[in-house]
Write an enzyme that holds these catalytic residues in place. Structure first.
Site, PDB file in Angstrom:
ATOM      1  N   ILE A 116       0.781  -1.149   0.522  1.00 37.58           N
ATOM      2  CA  ILE A 116      -0.022   0.050  -0.394  1.00 37.58           C
ATOM      3  C   ILE A 116       1.125   1.437   0.306  1.00 37.58           C
ATOM      4  O   ILE A 116       0.397   2.436  -0.390  1.00 37.58           O
ATOM      5  CB  ILE A 116      -1.599   0.124   0.918  1.00 37.58           C
ATOM      6  CG1 ILE A 116      -0.712  -0.294   2.644  1.00 37.58           C
ATOM      7  CG2 ILE A 116      -2.568  -1.236   1.186  1.00 37.58           C
ATOM      8  CD1 ILE A 116      -1.108   0.650   3.289  1.00 37.58           C
ATOM      9  N   HIS A 167       9.718 -11.773   3.818  1.00 36.42           N
ATOM     10  CA  HIS A 167       8.765 -11.448   2.831  1.00 36.42           C
ATOM     11  C   HIS A 167       9.816 -10.922   1.621  1.00 36.42           C
ATOM     12  O   HIS A 167      11.154 -10.796   1.825  1.00 36.42           O
ATOM     13  CB  HIS A 167       7.951  -9.859   3.224  1.00 36.42           C
ATOM     14  CG  HIS A 167       8.091  -9.333   3.773  1.00 36.42           C
ATOM     15  ND1 HIS A 167       9.174  -9.200   4.637  1.00 36.42           N
ATOM     16  CD2 HIS A 167       9.153  -8.035   3.013  1.00 36.42           C
ATOM     17  CE1 HIS A 167       8.830  -7.629   5.435  1.00 36.42           C
ATOM     18  NE2 HIS A 167       9.394  -6.888   4.228  1.00 36.42           N
ATOM     19  N   HIS A 212      10.015  -8.117  -1.858  1.00 42.22           N
ATOM     20  CA  HIS A 212       9.180  -7.169  -2.816  1.00 42.22           C
ATOM     21  C   HIS A 212       9.192  -7.748  -4.461  1.00 42.22           C
ATOM     22  O   HIS A 212      10.758  -7.905  -4.309  1.00 42.22           O
ATOM     23  CB  HIS A 212       9.623  -5.736  -2.852  1.00 42.22           C
ATOM     24  CG  HIS A 212       9.934  -5.293  -1.603  1.00 42.22           C
ATOM     25  ND1 HIS A 212       8.661  -4.541  -0.531  1.00 42.22           N
ATOM     26  CD2 HIS A 212      10.600  -5.575  -0.362  1.00 42.22           C
ATOM     27  CE1 HIS A 212       9.101  -3.707   0.708  1.00 42.22           C
ATOM     28  NE2 HIS A 212      10.165  -4.600   0.969  1.00 42.22           N
TER      29      HIS A 212
END
Length: 129
Positions: free
Chosen positions: A29, A92, A94
């Site tokens: 976001i 994680h 990107h």
């Protein structure tokens, strides 16, 4: 429970791109560039290289069709994979559409995207999956 685990569990809304039994992908976001996607393992581990081998081995295989869809939805020179992992203690990566080295400075370019921008990006990317 981490922020990402809450997103995976549906406790926090997200703009989901893809999911399987081990991974969940959703739009950032605060995108560095439009089409910026996070790929998160469903197992809650802080550091990427502390993941079990089957997760490390499967991460790129899961991410590959998403990266190709991003490339089609947001034409760019390449979709790069970055690992930082300091903002959320949950491993994680990107996936970021990039046209040059300046796009690699993701912290400088991040700004909160509007919901309609995110919904449009979600639709564009998922249409190529």
């Amino acid at each position: 429970m981490t922020l990402f685990s809450k997103i995976i569990a549906g406790e926090i809304p997200s703009y989901k791109i893809a999911e399987d039994d081990r991974f969940f992908a959703f739009l950032d976001i605060f995108p560095a560039t439009p089409g910026h996607v996070l790929v998160v393992p469903k197992t809650e581990v802080d550091r990427l290289f502390d993941l079990p081998a089957e997760y490390l081995n499967g991460l790129l295989t899961f991410a590959q069709p998403i990266a190709k869809a991003i490339q089609q939805a947001f034409p760019c020179d390449r979709v790069n994979i970055l690992t930082l992992g300091f903002e959320v203690p949950h491993a994680h990566v990107h996936l970021i559409p990039m046209n040059g080295m300046a796009d690699a400075d993701i912290l400088a370019s991040k700004k909160k995207a509007e919901p309609e921008e995110l919904a449009a990006a979600q639709q564009k990317i998922t249409s190529y999956l």
